[in-house]
Structure formats: C-alpha cells, structure tokens
Design an enzyme around this catalytic site. Structure first.
Site, PDB file in Angstrom:
ATOM      1  N   SER A  87       6.827  -1.315  -3.419  1.00  4.28           N
ATOM      2  CA  SER A  87       7.691  -0.201  -3.051  1.00  4.28           C
ATOM      3  C   SER A  87       9.067  -0.360  -3.706  1.00  4.28           C
ATOM      4  CB  SER A  87       7.768  -0.106  -1.522  1.00  4.28           C
ATOM      5  OG  SER A  87       8.224   1.161  -1.108  1.00  4.28           O
ATOM      6  N   HIS A 237       0.308   2.743   2.303  1.00  2.00           N
ATOM      7  CA  HIS A 237       1.413   2.212   1.502  1.00  2.00           C
ATOM      8  C   HIS A 237       1.555   0.695   1.653  1.00  2.00           C
ATOM      9  CE1 HIS A 237       5.057   2.287  -0.791  1.00  2.00           C
ATOM     10  NE2 HIS A 237       5.820   1.924   0.224  1.00  2.00           N
TER      11      HIS A 237
END
Length: 257
Positions: A87, A237
């Site tokens: 990320s 994610h």
C-alpha cells in the site's frame, strides 16, 4: 545528522526490506519476516517516519519517505537490496526503485498501483481524531469509540496494535496522527517521477481488492517494463494477512528465481 528509521533486523543473507502501509508498522510483517529469514534473507522490518517507533515529523510525502529509505540503506551499508512494500509502502518502494535503480535488485509491490487514488480513509482518520486519551484510557474504551465510525473489527484491531502506554496512566498512538491527518493528500498521490526501473518487478494484488486493476497495466508498464501481476485468491487489500500462505508462496517464488 540525518535521522535513521527504526527497524527490526533478523536473519542473514540477501537484504530484504519490508515497508508497511498507512497507519501500519514493521511489526505487522513479523510472521512473514520469520519465514523469509528461514529461507536465507536478512530481513529489515522498517517503520516509516510518523509510524511505529520511528521519528515524528510535520513533513510527510513520498520524496521524504524515499530519502529516509536511502539514508537507512546507506547507514546500514546494505549495498543492493530487495524491496517489498504494501500500500503506502508500495508507493515508497516504487518511487525509490525508479530514483535509485542502482541500489535495487528485485521489487515486490503489494496491492497498490502507481496511480492517484480517490480519498478513502476519511472515516478512519475522523474516528482516530475523536479519541481523547484522558477519557478513553483503556483499549476497550478506545475500541468502542472507534466502532462508532469504523464497523470493521479487523481494521480496529489493526489500529489498536498502534496503542501503547505513553505513561503508566495514559495510552497514546505510536503514529503521528496530527501529521498524517494534515498530510493525507500526499498518501494518495501518483508516482511522481517519469523515470523507470528496468529490473524484475512483481505486483501482487488481492483477488477481492480493487486497488490494482487490469486497466492499470499500461501505467505500470510505463515505469516498470518487466512488471508482472499475480493475484492472491480470497484476499482483499491486506492480502498478506488474509491469505498468508499463497502470498508467501508467490513472493518467495519471485525472490528466489
């Protein structure tokens, strides 16, 4: 003298530096780090500025995060390194690789593309800023307050790992909430460089995540011509935590070939 990022180092062998995501810290990657160390890597679990046990600063953007990483590599005299970033950490390692290509062997990017993202952490940031540690003086009370805006238990547990006893009576967050709130727009920016990295790159994305799309491939290839994309099944994610076995298998397969 430049401030050096805090890290935990384990294992011996080829350096592999892991950079966490927004509101994370190196310790989030402990279980994977232990396995990488067993497989012959020297692991560096790094806390980026304003996160974990690293220094706090009013200034926060990817250029600074890249400079911090370069200073860290120089300080530890690591030479050529492998990088894994998730990320926000993925954007840091992407920018580092295109700016300091000569230092990077292989690049592994977890569930992020080099594009600008729409703001999507507003509820988390708003919830964090409602915490008054003089009132919310236990983790249970902090969790209950966060739950008013963050219904997802997993996200709250992730945040609560950042709480610590600042004094014997008062909890606090390890991250620099003020700076991260004020500089949030920096987190979602695109890769701010026209340079490219010609080495091996693997993008791992979660099968249930929308962070890395097929339509992102031309942009990815414009910076990383040898880039490959693989999907980790049954994961969003936080793919490394949601399907750790498949994530590790794909990651180590890439790093060892």
């Amino acid at each position: 003298m430049e401030k050096i990022l805090h890290s935990r180092i384990l294992g011996a062998g080829k350096p592999l530096l892991i950079l966490h995501g927004f509101f994370g810290m190196g310790d989030n990657w402990k279980s994977h780090a232990n396995r990488f160390a067993e497989d012959g890597f020297e692991l560096h679990l790094i806390d980026q500025r304003n996160h974990g046990r690293s220094f706090h600063s009013n200034e926060f953007n990817y250029n600074l995060l890249v400079k911090d990483l370069y200073n860290y590599i120089q300080f530890h005299e690591l030479g050529e390194v492998n990088l894994l970033g998730h990320s926000m950490g993925g954007k840091t390692v992407m920018l580092f690789a295109v700016e300091y290509s000569h230092v990077v062997n292989k690049l592994l990017v977890a569930d992020i593309a080099p594009k600008k993202y729409p703001p999507h952490h507003q509820d988390i940031i708003k919830a964090l800023n409602t915490i008054d540690f003089s009132v919310h003086n236990t983790r249970k009370l902090i969790d209950a307050k966060l739950a008013e805006l963050i219904p997802e238990v997993g996200i709250r547990q992730f945040i609560l790992k950042n709480t610590y006893w600042k004094t014997k009576e008062q909890l606090d967050f390890r991250f620099n909430l003020t700076s991260l709130t004020e500089n949030y727009e920096e987190i979602i920016q695109e890769l701010a460089s026209s340079n490219g990295f010609n080495g091996d790159v693997l993008f791992l994305r979660g099968g249930k995540s929308k962070y890395v799309l097929d339509t992102d491939m031309p942009l990815i290839k414009s910076h990383f011509k040898k880039a490959e994309i693989e999907t980790v099944s049954n994961a969003g994610h936080w793919l490394h935590a949601e399907n750790p076995k498949e994530f590790y298998s794909k990651a180590i397969g890439f790093l060892e070939r």
